[in-house]
Design an enzyme around this catalytic site. Structure first.
Site, PDB file in Angstrom:
ATOM      1  CB  CYS A  43      -0.956   0.000   1.185  1.00 17.14           C
ATOM      2  SG  CYS A  43      -0.203  -0.407   2.753  1.00 17.14           S
TER       3      CYS A  43
ATOM      4  CG  HIS B 276      -5.755   1.859   3.750  1.00 15.38           C
ATOM      5  ND1 HIS B 276      -5.131   1.058   2.820  1.00 15.38           N
ATOM      6  CD2 HIS B 276      -6.765   2.485   3.097  1.00 15.38           C
ATOM      7  CE1 HIS B 276      -5.750   1.175   1.665  1.00 15.38           C
ATOM      8  NE2 HIS B 276      -6.739   2.039   1.808  1.00 15.38           N
TER       9      HIS B 276
END
Length: 471
Positions: free
Chosen positions: A131, A213
């Site tokens: 990510c 995230h």
């Protein structure tokens, strides 16, 4: 979703690698040899990275993009000069009700038109732990190439993935050896051990309840887009006013987003901006200041020389002409030029210090990266083995254990003391019933003999002192 196997994954891997022929069991490594992985496990071997602007800046350099840096944003209201995009990182303990509300809020702005999606670089995160790289690429590959030099690796990736679906773009990222090796070269040793212990099917960015995230915010064609690799579609937050900058729109979106999140769940976050390398602007400004310094200094010397010749009686002397239109000799005296030259010297010194500070920051980024990625296990094991061989390890352990035992013993004693104090305080409120048996016997004997109860030694001394004063 596993990137290994499948026709689309193999096609994306070949395209992203630039049609480079690699053996199925080949070992991929960085230039320093610090990171190696079998080709068969390329997509499954990505490691977890920390959220650090220095790490991200060095990672961009390893990607081949040298004119960019990443800065942490502490104040949303503070203006940021020429950002390419923002990366929003949040630590999120997932709850179904709060998750549902955020999804309902963002579902209305999903861009589902395939032609619109293919016109931008939007990749789904199909490779665990990738990510951080996804967030950087979502910003860089949506920038104007005239303003940003991507380098060979990223330029090839952008060209060959044009027109691919978001899933295949994610597979292309995961199967690009240069990106995987650069990514893993900045991971801590603990991340590798965690990956070996949990297996490649678990991602801290996707599959765990408590997750870090990354989400990217980028201006594309006059619209603010939010690119989240865990969402099925990109999100369009709309445009901004003609009198505004796109960062003003971003601030409003972030303020609303943080209000929703903090109202429903525990969220910890940080915000980073992808900006041009500050050293480039400082170097350009220094070059301009030094050019102006040379012009002013030369004009001042000519003016002083002309004044000296005029004072010596040479009537043919003329005031000097300047080499550029920056200064007009008739508009400035020697004192004005000296003051201007002093200001230029000050500006040059300030910018030289800024350039030195930026270079020192880059150096510290490398030092921190070396400390972060170094494996200290061998040193610690060797050090403990030497202490054990010298017979001092047990003594050191016992010395460090004794204070904890003392603290626990003192805590127990304090608890006992508090309990006894509470009991005595409660007993004093019961009046005569709290008297001890010995005191009750003394009072009864005194009453039987017709005497008043005996005074305490303190009271007896006090009475003697009063008698002495009367005498």
């Amino acid at each position: 979703m596993n990137a290994a196997g499948g026709g689309s994954g193999a096609q994306a891997a070949g395209v992203a690698a630039g049609n480079i022929s690699l053996s199925h069991n080949a070992l991929l490594s960085t230039a320093s040899g610090a990171t190696t992985m079998p080709m068969a496990q390329l997509a499954d071997g990505w490691l977890e990275l920390e959220s650090d602007p220095g790490l991200f800046t060095l990672l961009l350099k390893d990607f081949g993009c040298h004119d960019v840096q990443v800065e942490e944003v502490y104040d949303l209201q503070k203006p940021i000069e020429s950002p390419y995009g923002f990366i929003f990182l949040f630590r999120w303990i997932e709850e179904r009700r709060a998750r549902r509300k955020i999804v309902e809020t963002t579902a209305e702005i999903f861009v589902k038109d395939e032609e619109a999606i293919s016109s931008i670089f939007f990749a789904q995160q199909v490779v665990p732990n990738s990510c951080a790289t996804h967030a950087l690429l979502s910003v860089l590959l949506n920038c104007n190439e005239n303003n940003l030099q991507l380098g060979d690796t990223l330029s090839r990736l952008k060209t060959h993935t044009k027109g691919m679906s978001p899933e295949n773009k994610g597979l292309a990222i995961g199967n690009t050896p240069e990106l995987a090796c650069a990514h893993n070269s900045h991971a801590m040793p603990q991340a590798r051990r965690r990956l070996e212990r949990t297996g490649a099917g678990v991602s801290s960015c996707r599959f765990t309840g408590e997750a870090f995230h990354f989400v990217s915010f980028v201006p594309i064609n006059g619209q603010l887009f939010e690119l989240d690799g865990l969402k099925p579609y990109p999100m369009n937050h709309g445009g901004w006013e003609d009198s505004e900058d796109w960062t003003d729109k971003f601030r409003r979106v972030m303020a609303e987003r943080l209000g929703i999140a903090t109202g429903e769940q525990d969220i910890r976050f940080n915000l980073m901006a992808v900006v041009p390398d500050r050293r480039i602007a400082i170097t350009h400004k220094l070059k301009m200041l030094r050019t102006n310094q040379a012009i002013v200094s030369g004009t001042l010397q000519k003016l002083l020389k002309a004044d000296e010749q005029g004072e010596s009686g040479n009537g043919d002397s003329q005031r000097p002409d300047t080499p550029t239109t920056l200064l007009e000799p008739s508009a400035f005296t020697a004192r004005d030029l000296q003051s201007l030259l002093k200001n230029l010297d000050t500006e040059i010194a300030i910018n030289e210090q800024h350039l030195t500070d930026e270079n020192d920051r880059r150096h510290m980024f490398k030092v921190d990266a070396s400390r972060r990625t170094h494996n200290y296990d061998k040193f610690i094991c060797t050090f403990l083995s030497m202490l054990a061989h010298q017979g001092v390890l047990g003594e050191l352990v016992s010395q460090h254990l004794l204070p904890s035992k003392k603290v626990s013993g003192q805590g127990a004693a304090n608890r006992i003391s508090k309990q006894s104090n509470t009991a005595s305080a409660g007993g004093s409120t019961t009046g005569a019933s709290a008297s001890t048996p010995k005191t009750q016997q003394q009072q009864a004997a005194a009453a039987k003999n017709g005497k008043s109860p005996s005074k305490t030694p303190g009271r007896r001394r006090k009475g003697r002192n009063k008698c002495r004063k009367r005498k």
